[in-house]
Design an enzyme around this catalytic site. Structure first.
Site, short mmCIF file in Angstrom:
data_model
loop_
_atom_site.label_atom_id
_atom_site.label_comp_id
_atom_site.label_asym_id
_atom_site.label_seq_id
_atom_site.Cartn_x
_atom_site.Cartn_y
_atom_site.Cartn_z
N GLU A 3 0.80 -1.23 0.00
CA GLU A 3 0.00 0.00 0.00
C GLU A 3 0.83 1.28 0.00
O GLU A 3 0.73 2.10 0.94
CB GLU A 3 -0.95 0.02 1.21
CG GLU A 3 -1.95 -1.12 1.20
CD GLU A 3 -3.06 -0.95 2.24
OE1 GLU A 3 -2.90 -0.12 3.16
OE2 GLU A 3 -4.07 -1.65 2.13
N GLU A 48 -5.62 -8.36 0.31
CA GLU A 48 -6.27 -8.09 1.60
C GLU A 48 -7.74 -7.77 1.37
O GLU A 48 -8.09 -7.10 0.40
CB GLU A 48 -5.67 -6.85 2.31
CG GLU A 48 -4.35 -7.07 2.98
CD GLU A 48 -3.83 -5.82 3.69
OE1 GLU A 48 -4.64 -5.03 4.23
OE2 GLU A 48 -2.60 -5.63 3.70
C1 NOJ Z 1 -4.15 -2.41 5.23
C2 NOJ Z 1 -2.79 -2.63 5.80
O1 NOJ Z 1 -1.95 -3.21 4.85
C3 NOJ Z 1 -2.78 -3.44 7.09
O2 NOJ Z 1 -1.54 -3.29 7.66
C4 NOJ Z 1 -3.92 -2.98 7.98
O3 NOJ Z 1 -3.89 -3.62 9.21
C5 NOJ Z 1 -5.23 -3.23 7.28
N1 NOJ Z 1 -5.27 -2.46 6.07
C6 NOJ Z 1 -6.46 -2.85 8.09
O4 NOJ Z 1 -6.47 -1.49 8.31
#
Ligand code: NOJ
Length: 423
Positions: free
Chosen positions: A159, A331
């Site tokens: 990200e 994710e």
């Molecule tokens: C994206 C992130 O990559 C991760 O580290 C985070 O815990 C999750 N979103 C949830 O916010």
């Protein structure tokens, strides 16, 4: 009968990141940030889930989930706690993790940078400093050489857009800057770091598959009838969702304040990793505070994020049209301590994904965030994303209903009529 069947050889997995689960690492900028009392209610990550020691236990759970893949990250600050000094013990520990996964027939998907930086990098100016690109590459080279026979799937950076926004525009992550210009500079440096790492990975292993895990938000105007809201939404969409990815396709970094030709960044995605959680509605009223999205009556997570599976379908379709690269959902998940909304979230998002697949999108894997409750950055331990509940005192991992559900889904390679009708 399996009603929503996923493609053959589909990867079912969960995702985590080093700092959020491992515990006990004092060499990165988050450790310092936490110890300065900057996380909600003064929390610190401390021993987190203690996965640095309990990883085999975690991998047994992954096996019980019937998963055939796992996404996790390597912590740069463990590998190189001091400038130029590599810690072989830490490298070996990660190697053992990968071997332990392989023994269980679980394909490792390795992230090389997930929000944290070695403290010494932060002290040199972090990602605003162009030299960080070369430092990062030296670390990447070390890791990919070490793992070249063991790891096929890489994500160079997790990200980059969310990182740049949170650390350099919204000021919520270290180093807490609030500048659009700096944010774009960081994005630009991360594009370069990714593109060079992509090449390095392929020089080391020809059949490697490298990408980034990209946070995609469905961004829509708060008031679709308002010209200004529409403009704001499309501006946000451009900066957040498009600039970075488009550079990896075209080699042209084209943002409002910063334009640059980066020819070597062209065509540096073997697949696209998408992290999708929610939709935001942008407009004058929500400009400085798009999350949580309180502007609809739709159900929301504990975090306040709107539950919007249609958005998942839309972004997957859109990014498929844009990149024409295989997609992995790196994710997707929900903060829901009581596990009341997660089962439905999971099913509805998988059905949305299935629809995109049926319409021809080449989706090859799905990683649920997260395996277990962990350290949720500036929010600390309160936001709970785990399929397993973590008892942070005893470090016990406790089955949630959703974990059972996910293990059924992975076993069936899809959603059966029976399960589908429950939610
Ligand atoms: C994206 C992130 O990559 C991760 O580290 C985070 O815990 C999750 N979103 C949830 O916010």
């Amino acid at each position: 009968m399996v009603k929503y069947e996923f493609p053959k050889n589909f990867y079912w997995g969960t995702a985590t990141s080093s700092h959020q689960i491992e515990g006990g690492n004092i060499y990165n900028d988050w450790w310092e940030f936490e110890n300065q009392g900057k996380v909600k209610d003064g929390q610190i990550s401390g021993s987190a889930c203690d996965s640095w020691n309990r990883y085999k236990e975690d991998f047994d759970l992954i096996q019980k989930l019937n998963n055939n893949a796992y996404r996790f990250s390597i912590e740069w600050s463990r590998i190189e706690p001091e400038e130029g000094k590599f810690n072989e013990e830490a490298l070996n520990r990660y190697k053992d993790m990968i071997i332990s996964l392989r023994k269980r027939n679980i394909e490792p998907f390795v992230t090389l940078h997930h929000f944290t930086n070695p403290l010494w990098i932060a002290k040199k100016g972090g990602w605003l400093n162009p030299e960080t690109i070369e430092y990062y590459l030296r670390y990447v080279e070390k890791v990919v050489n070490e793992f070249k026979d063991l790891v096929k799937y890489y994500m160079t950076i997790n990200e980059p857009n969310a990182y740049a926004f949170m650390a350099y525009l919204y000021g919520e992550f270290p180093p807490q800057e609030k500048s659009l210009k700096k944010m774009l500079k960081v994005l630009n440096h991360m594009v370069k770091a990714h593109a060079k790492a992509y090449k390095l990975i392929h020089d080391t292993r020809k059949d490697a598959e490298a990408s980034i895990a990209y946070n995609v938000l469905l961004i829509e105007p708060l008031n679709p009838k308002s010209f200004i809201d529409r403009k704001i939404a499309s501006f946000a969409d451009r900066i957040y969702n498009r600039v970075f990815i488009e550079t990896l396709i075209t080699g042209k970094f084209s943002s409002p304040l910063l334009k640059e030709n980066i020819p070597y960044a062209k065509d540096t995605l073997d697949y696209l990793g998408i992290n999708y959680y929610t939709r935001i509605l942008m407009g004058i009223k929500t400009f400085f505070n798009p999350l949580p999205n309180t502007s609809t009556d739709n159900e929301r997570s504990d975090f306040g994020w709107e539950i919007h599976p249609e958005g998942f379908y839309k972004v997957v379709k859109r990014f498929w049209e844009l990149t024409k690269k295989p997609i992995y959902i790196t994710e997707n998940g929900i903060s829901d301590a009581k596990d009341e909304r997660r089962p439905k979230y999971l099913i509805s998002h998988l059905i949305a994904l299935h629809k995109a697949i049926k319409e021809g999108v080449d989706v090859r894997g799905y990683f649920h965030w997260s395996l277990m409750d962990n350290f949720e950055w500036a929010e600390g331990f309160k936001q709970r994303f785990g399929l397993f509940e973590t008892n942070f005192d005893t470090k016990e991992r406790i089955w949630r209903k959703s974990a059972k559900l996910y293990s059924e889904i992975a076993k069936n390679n899809g959603i059966t009529e029976e399960i589908g009708s429950l939610y």
